[in-house]
Design a protein around this motif. Structure first.
Motif, mmCIF file in Angstrom:
data_model
loop_
_atom_site.group_PDB
_atom_site.id
_atom_site.type_symbol
_atom_site.label_atom_id
_atom_site.label_comp_id
_atom_site.label_asym_id
_atom_site.label_seq_id
_atom_site.Cartn_x
_atom_site.Cartn_y
_atom_site.Cartn_z
ATOM 1 N N ARG A 71 36.871 46.423 46.715
ATOM 2 C CA ARG A 71 38.143 45.913 46.349
ATOM 3 C C ARG A 71 39.064 46.003 47.361
ATOM 4 O O ARG A 71 38.908 46.545 48.412
ATOM 5 N N VAL A 72 40.186 45.021 47.573
ATOM 6 C CA VAL A 72 41.056 44.989 48.553
ATOM 7 C C VAL A 72 42.249 45.923 47.883
ATOM 8 O O VAL A 72 42.586 45.821 46.925
ATOM 9 N N VAL A 73 42.444 47.002 48.536
ATOM 10 C CA VAL A 73 43.551 47.812 48.135
ATOM 11 C C VAL A 73 44.937 47.614 48.546
ATOM 12 O O VAL A 73 45.857 47.373 47.733
ATOM 13 N N LYS A 74 44.965 47.198 49.674
ATOM 14 C CA LYS A 74 46.744 46.672 50.287
ATOM 15 C C LYS A 74 46.627 46.027 51.486
ATOM 16 O O LYS A 74 45.780 46.211 52.310
ATOM 17 N N LEU A 75 47.362 45.200 51.590
ATOM 18 C CA LEU A 75 47.609 44.283 52.920
ATOM 19 C C LEU A 75 48.977 44.350 53.285
ATOM 20 O O LEU A 75 50.066 44.641 52.632
ATOM 21 N N ASP A 92 46.350 34.880 48.249
ATOM 22 C CA ASP A 92 45.523 33.777 47.369
ATOM 23 C C ASP A 92 44.186 33.638 47.722
ATOM 24 O O ASP A 92 43.328 33.618 46.788
ATOM 25 N N PHE A 93 43.906 33.526 48.988
ATOM 26 C CA PHE A 93 42.585 33.419 49.492
ATOM 27 C C PHE A 93 41.590 34.722 49.184
ATOM 28 O O PHE A 93 40.639 34.254 48.557
ATOM 29 N N LEU A 94 41.961 35.793 49.199
ATOM 30 C CA LEU A 94 41.114 37.006 48.886
ATOM 31 C C LEU A 94 40.973 37.113 47.470
ATOM 32 O O LEU A 94 39.966 37.249 46.892
ATOM 33 N N GLY A 143 38.144 37.265 43.358
ATOM 34 C CA GLY A 143 38.459 37.499 41.952
ATOM 35 C C GLY A 143 39.367 38.701 41.759
ATOM 36 O O GLY A 143 40.388 39.208 42.544
ATOM 37 N N ASP A 144 39.407 39.463 40.509
ATOM 38 C CA ASP A 144 40.074 40.520 40.390
ATOM 39 C C ASP A 144 40.174 41.721 41.540
ATOM 40 O O ASP A 144 40.996 42.457 41.835
#
Length: 153
Positions: A90-94, A116-118, A123-124
Motif C-alpha cells: 500500500r501507499v502510506v503517505k505522500l 488519483d494515478f496511484l 485501487g484501495d
C-alpha cells in the motif's frame, strides 16, 4: 508480470529506470516493512517539467507533472523490491511540493495528479494520507517534487 505492472501496461505506462540521486542521499530506505522513497521530481521522457504553477503552468499541467512524480515513485519502489512490484502492499503517505506563485492556493489539486494515478493503478491500496505544500522554488526549477512512504512485503 505483477498485477500492478499489468495494470500499468493496460494504461499504456512503462515505468522508467529508477533514477540515481542527484546529491548526497540515497533513493530509498527500508525499515521493517516500511519503504521511504526520496523526493521524485517532475520528469517526462528524460526531460524535467519546469515552471511555476499559477504562472507558466496551469493546475492541469501541474497535475500532469505530479503524475510523473508518482510514476517515478513506483519505479523506485520496484527497484527497492528487487524488480518485484507485487511486494508493494500500500501507499502510506505522500508529501507533495508544488513550485507555485505566492498567491496560488490549489496545491491539493496539483498533487491530486499523483494521488488519483496511484488509486487508479493500485485501487484501495493506493489510498494514502498526504500533504500538499507550496514551494517558492524547487531543485532545477521543476514544477513538482513528491516523496512517498510505502508498505512492502
Amino acid at each position: 508480470m505483477s498485477n500492478i505492472e499489468s495494470r500499468l501496461a493496460e494504461m499504456g505506462i512503462t515505468l522508467p529506470e529508477a533514477t540515481a540521486p542527484a546529491a548526497n542521499y540515497i533513493p530509498f530506505v527500508q525499515v521493517g516493512d516500511t519503504l521511504y522513497v526520496s523526493g521524485q521530481i517532475s520528469m517526462k521522457d528524460g526531460e524535467m517539467i519546469k515552471g511555476k504553477v499559477g504562472d507558466a503552468l496551469t493546475v492541469d499541467e501541474g497535475a500532469a507533472a505530479a503524475k510523473t512524480c508518482a510514476i517515478s515513485l513506483l519505479a523506485q519502489v520496484k527497484a527497492a523490491c528487487g524488480g518485484d512490484l507485487s511486494r508493494l502492499k500500500r501507499v502510506v503517505k505522500l508529501t507533495g511540493f508544488v513550485n507555485s506563485t505566492p498567491d496560488f492556493g490549489d496545491q491539493p489539486k496539483v498533487v491530486n495528479g499523483a494521488s488519483d494515478f496511484l488509486v487508479e493503478v493500485l485501487g484501495d491500496a493506493g489510498r494514502h494520507s498526504r500533504s500538499a505544500v507550496s514551494a517558492g522554488s524547487l531543485p532545477f526549477g521543476v514544477a513538482v517534487e513528491i516523496e512517498g512512504i510505502f508498505q512492502i512485503a
